[in-house]
Design a protein around this motif. Structure first.
Motif, PDB file in Angstrom:
ATOM      1  N   ILE A 147     -32.886 -31.974  -0.816  1.00  0.00           N
ATOM      2  CA  ILE A 147     -32.795 -31.392   0.518  1.00  0.00           C
ATOM      3  C   ILE A 147     -33.541 -30.060   0.588  1.00  0.00           C
ATOM      4  CG2 ILE A 147     -31.144 -30.363   2.153  1.00  0.00           C
ATOM      5  CD1 ILE A 147     -29.264 -32.622   1.521  1.00  0.00           C
ATOM      6  N   GLY A 148     -33.587 -29.352  -0.538  1.00  0.00           N
ATOM      7  CA  GLY A 148     -34.312 -28.086  -0.559  1.00  0.00           C
ATOM      8  C   GLY A 148     -33.415 -26.874  -0.564  1.00  0.00           C
ATOM      9  N   VAL A 149     -32.235 -26.997  -1.157  1.00  0.00           N
ATOM     10  CA  VAL A 149     -31.306 -25.856  -1.242  1.00  0.00           C
ATOM     11  C   VAL A 149     -30.835 -25.696  -2.689  1.00  0.00           C
ATOM     12  CG1 VAL A 149     -30.547 -25.816   1.145  1.00  0.00           C
ATOM     13  CG2 VAL A 149     -29.458 -27.411  -0.420  1.00  0.00           C
ATOM     14  N   PRO A 150     -31.759 -25.469  -3.627  1.00  0.00           N
ATOM     15  CA  PRO A 150     -31.379 -25.387  -5.041  1.00  0.00           C
ATOM     16  C   PRO A 150     -30.455 -24.226  -5.355  1.00  0.00           C
ATOM     17  CG  PRO A 150     -33.645 -24.667  -4.733  1.00  0.00           C
ATOM     18  CD  PRO A 150     -33.207 -25.267  -3.433  1.00  0.00           C
ATOM     19  N   ASP A 151     -30.434 -23.188  -4.502  1.00  0.00           N
ATOM     20  CA  ASP A 151     -29.590 -22.024  -4.767  1.00  0.00           C
ATOM     21  C   ASP A 151     -28.238 -22.107  -4.067  1.00  0.00           C
ATOM     22  OD1 ASP A 151     -31.643 -20.893  -6.285  1.00  0.00           O
ATOM     23  OD2 ASP A 151     -32.576 -20.013  -4.507  1.00  0.00           O
ATOM     24  N   LEU A 152     -27.892 -23.274  -3.567  1.00  0.00           N
ATOM     25  CA  LEU A 152     -26.600 -23.463  -2.901  1.00  0.00           C
ATOM     26  C   LEU A 152     -25.458 -23.045  -3.824  1.00  0.00           C
ATOM     27  CD1 LEU A 152     -25.388 -24.950  -0.269  1.00  0.00           C
ATOM     28  CD2 LEU A 152     -24.971 -26.851  -1.832  1.00  0.00           C
ATOM     29  N   ASP A 153     -24.471 -22.333  -3.272  1.00  0.00           N
ATOM     30  CA  ASP A 153     -23.275 -21.960  -4.031  1.00  0.00           C
ATOM     31  C   ASP A 153     -22.432 -23.231  -4.197  1.00  0.00           C
ATOM     32  OD1 ASP A 153     -20.823 -21.098  -4.969  1.00  0.00           O
ATOM     33  OD2 ASP A 153     -20.823 -19.268  -3.780  1.00  0.00           O
ATOM     34  N   ARG A 154     -22.611 -23.905  -5.325  1.00  0.00           N
ATOM     35  CA  ARG A 154     -22.058 -25.248  -5.463  1.00  0.00           C
ATOM     36  C   ARG A 154     -20.541 -25.259  -5.615  1.00  0.00           C
ATOM     37  NH1 ARG A 154     -27.104 -27.588  -9.089  1.00  0.00           N
ATOM     38  NH2 ARG A 154     -28.654 -26.875  -7.568  1.00  0.00           N
ATOM     39  N   SER A 155     -19.978 -24.255  -6.252  1.00  0.00           N
ATOM     40  CA  SER A 155     -18.523 -24.230  -6.377  1.00  0.00           C
ATOM     41  C   SER A 155     -17.871 -24.030  -5.011  1.00  0.00           C
ATOM     42  CB  SER A 155     -18.087 -23.128  -7.348  1.00  0.00           C
ATOM     43  OG  SER A 155     -18.504 -21.863  -6.888  1.00  0.00           O
ATOM     44  N   ALA A 156     -18.464 -23.151  -4.194  1.00  0.00           N
ATOM     45  CA  ALA A 156     -17.941 -22.942  -2.845  1.00  0.00           C
ATOM     46  C   ALA A 156     -18.135 -24.191  -1.999  1.00  0.00           C
ATOM     47  CB  ALA A 156     -18.631 -21.748  -2.190  1.00  0.00           C
ATOM     48  N   PHE A 157     -19.299 -24.825  -2.128  1.00  0.00           N
ATOM     49  CA  PHE A 157     -19.566 -26.027  -1.335  1.00  0.00           C
ATOM     50  C   PHE A 157     -18.648 -27.166  -1.762  1.00  0.00           C
ATOM     51  CE2 PHE A 157     -21.647 -29.916  -0.069  1.00  0.00           C
ATOM     52  CZ  PHE A 157     -22.047 -29.615   1.224  1.00  0.00           C
ATOM     53  N   ARG A 158     -18.378 -27.280  -3.049  1.00  0.00           N
ATOM     54  CA  ARG A 158     -17.489 -28.347  -3.520  1.00  0.00           C
ATOM     55  C   ARG A 158     -16.094 -28.197  -2.924  1.00  0.00           C
ATOM     56  NH1 ARG A 158     -15.768 -29.495  -9.847  1.00  0.00           N
ATOM     57  NH2 ARG A 158     -14.903 -31.586  -9.517  1.00  0.00           N
ATOM     58  N   LYS A 159     -15.609 -26.973  -2.837  1.00  0.00           N
ATOM     59  CA  LYS A 159     -14.295 -26.743  -2.244  1.00  0.00           C
ATOM     60  C   LYS A 159     -14.288 -27.137  -0.771  1.00  0.00           C
ATOM     61  CE  LYS A 159     -10.761 -23.170  -1.595  1.00  0.00           C
ATOM     62  NZ  LYS A 159     -10.404 -21.744  -1.812  1.00  0.00           N
ATOM     63  N   LEU A 160     -15.338 -26.745  -0.037  1.00  0.00           N
ATOM     64  CA  LEU A 160     -15.423 -27.111   1.375  1.00  0.00           C
ATOM     65  C   LEU A 160     -15.534 -28.629   1.528  1.00  0.00           C
ATOM     66  CD1 LEU A 160     -17.842 -24.432   2.886  1.00  0.00           C
ATOM     67  CD2 LEU A 160     -15.371 -24.586   3.169  1.00  0.00           C
ATOM     68  N   SER A 161     -16.362 -29.243   0.702  1.00  0.00           N
ATOM     69  CA  SER A 161     -16.578 -30.684   0.787  1.00  0.00           C
ATOM     70  C   SER A 161     -15.281 -31.437   0.543  1.00  0.00           C
ATOM     71  CB  SER A 161     -17.643 -31.114  -0.216  1.00  0.00           C
ATOM     72  OG  SER A 161     -17.853 -32.499  -0.168  1.00  0.00           O
ATOM     73  N   ASN A 162     -14.548 -31.062  -0.496  1.00  0.00           N
ATOM     74  CA  ASN A 162     -13.269 -31.715  -0.773  1.00  0.00           C
ATOM     75  C   ASN A 162     -12.275 -31.495   0.354  1.00  0.00           C
ATOM     76  OD1 ASN A 162     -14.028 -32.825  -3.219  1.00  0.00           O
ATOM     77  ND2 ASN A 162     -13.242 -31.140  -4.441  1.00  0.00           N
ATOM     78  N   GLY A 163     -12.359 -30.317   0.991  1.00  0.00           N
ATOM     79  CA  GLY A 163     -11.462 -30.034   2.104  1.00  0.00           C
ATOM     80  C   GLY A 163     -11.729 -30.901   3.313  1.00  0.00           C
ATOM     81  N   VAL A 164     -12.973 -31.401   3.435  1.00  0.00           N
ATOM     82  CA  VAL A 164     -13.319 -32.284   4.549  1.00  0.00           C
ATOM     83  C   VAL A 164     -12.984 -33.738   4.222  1.00  0.00           C
ATOM     84  CG1 VAL A 164     -15.202 -33.183   5.966  1.00  0.00           C
ATOM     85  CG2 VAL A 164     -15.122 -30.753   5.417  1.00  0.00           C
ATOM     86  N   VAL A 165     -13.394 -34.222   3.049  1.00  0.00           N
ATOM     87  CA  VAL A 165     -13.273 -35.652   2.757  1.00  0.00           C
ATOM     88  C   VAL A 165     -11.958 -36.032   2.083  1.00  0.00           C
ATOM     89  CG1 VAL A 165     -15.772 -35.873   2.577  1.00  0.00           C
ATOM     90  CG2 VAL A 165     -14.431 -35.537   0.499  1.00  0.00           C
TER      91      VAL A 165
END
Length: 391
Positions: A147-165
């Motif tokens: 996608i083009g976001v190699p610097d994404l804060d992955r730990s923060a995104f994982r928490k948000l993602s789990n909170g959605v799905v």
């Protein structure tokens, strides 16, 4: 008939192993009513033929904003998974132009490289949580780079993602959806200012035949769908697949003895205990009859991919994990116009990950000192939060 056939609220045994419940429901018929945290009463399809037909039935809508009283929603909901034709058709064409087979195939060497790098770090330790050390970072790294976001804060995104799905409750889900929408909106603004040779930049620049582009909300929704679906499903394909192999030593031994069985083994992992338990919400646009049950206009409908793929009418001895099985037609990636566009990428990652893990880790086994599995809540994503292994 009781108000609902099965109340899933607080039924922890169902979360850990829903398959006996699906079996009992199927024995009584392919369609039932259940109560969940989200619905007081929702139709659940558990038969294979009925589920396959329902997934492709245009009378079952996906765009819940078309329901009376609905006024819209968060931008992350403006994605093609939650839209019907013609909006879905337009969005899918725009994405397909950027999400090409050539772009996916070109990722193969990089997927292998990331896999080897993760195992280089993991293997000297002798034991690990396979989810945290391997199954999560592999697809997350791949989709972020694509996608083009190699610097994404992955730990923060994982928490948000789990909170959605896989939220613990409605409050967590609502907060995660709002935070995810804001997070992705800022990400897209940054990418718009500094485009690159990546999928998100291509989507921002994409135009259809009428020179229409994705709207700001549609870009947020598409980024959400690609990032979340692009890693959540593959995380659990890998971890559920390894869990199935470790639970069936004869099948693990057969795969080690004949690596040519790998492609079929991955398909059986998808059928036997796939990463998406239930397809996302649909509603009846008109009165519909499915499996001799009458579903009224506006009624919510869920299609159990897990239940359908264990239907003995389609797959003999469906509860047996058999990597030599003919799995053609399984519904793990859906069916119809909403069939998962990322299926080729997920399959590639799953095959590379499992083959390389088994090659480099001949002593792989479940960690006998591990705590009981912590299952992801809800009926959307099927998997465990942790998978302790040793070698």
């Amino acid at each position: 008939m009781s108000e609902v056939d099965l109340d899933l609220r607080g039924l922890t045994e169902f979360t850990a192993n829903p398959y006996p419940y699906y079996e009992r429901m199927r024995a009584a018929g392919p369609v039932h009513t259940i109560r969940t945290d989200d619905f007081d009463r929702v139709w659940l399809v558990v038969g294979y033929e009925e589920g396959r037909a329902a997934l492709a039935d245009p009378r079952l809508g996906k765009d819940w904003r078309a329901l009376p009283g609905e006024l819209g929603g968060d931008p992350i909901n403006a994605n093609m998974l939650e839209m019907d034709a013609p909006d879905h058709t337009r969005l899918r064409k725009l994405v397909a132009r950027a999400f090409t087979a050539r772009r996916i195939e070109a990722l193969r060497p990089r997927v292998q490289e990331i896999t080897d790098e993760l195992l280089d770090v993991m293997l000297p330790e002798g034991r690990a949580d396979l989810v945290d050390a391997f199954a999560f970072p592999l697809p997350m790294t791949v989709i972020c780079e694509l996608i083009g976001v190699p610097d994404l804060d992955r730990s923060a995104f994982r928490k948000l993602s789990n909170g959605v799905v896989a939220p613990a409750g409605p409050a967590e889900e609502g907060e995660a959806i709002r935070a995810m929408g804001a997070y992705l909106g800022e990400l897209i603004r940054d990418k718009s200012r500094s485009p690159g040779d990546d999928l998100l930049s291509a989507l921002i620049a994409a135009r259809d035949e009428e020179d229409d582009a994705l709207s700001p909300d549609e870009l947020v929704g598409m980024a959400f769908l690609l990032l979340v679906a692009g890693h959540e499903t593959t995380v659990n394909l890998i971890s559920n697949g390894v869990r199935a192999l470790l639970g069936h030593p004869d099948q693990l031994a057969a795969l080690r003895a004949d690596p040519g069985l790998l492609d079929g083994a991955v398909e059986e992992m998808l059928r036997y205990d796939g990463p998406v338990e239930t397809a996302t919400f649909r509603f009846a646009r008109e009165r519909v009859e499915i499996g001799s049950r009458t579903i009224e206009t506006g009624d919510p409908v869920l299609i159990s991919l897990a239940g359908s793929d264990r239907d003995p009418a389609r797959y003999p001895e469906p509860d047996r994990f058999d990597i030599r099985r003919d799995t053609r037609g399984h519904l793990a990636f859906g069916h119809g116009i909403h069939f998962c566009m990322g299926a080729p990428l997920a399959r590639m990652e799953g095959r590379i990950a499992i083959r390389t893990l088994l090659d480099r880790c001949p002593g792989l086994a479940a960690d006998p000192d591990a705590a009981p599995f912590d299952w992801l809540p809800g009926t959307l994503i099927r998997g465990v939060r942790r998978l302790p292994v040793r070698w």
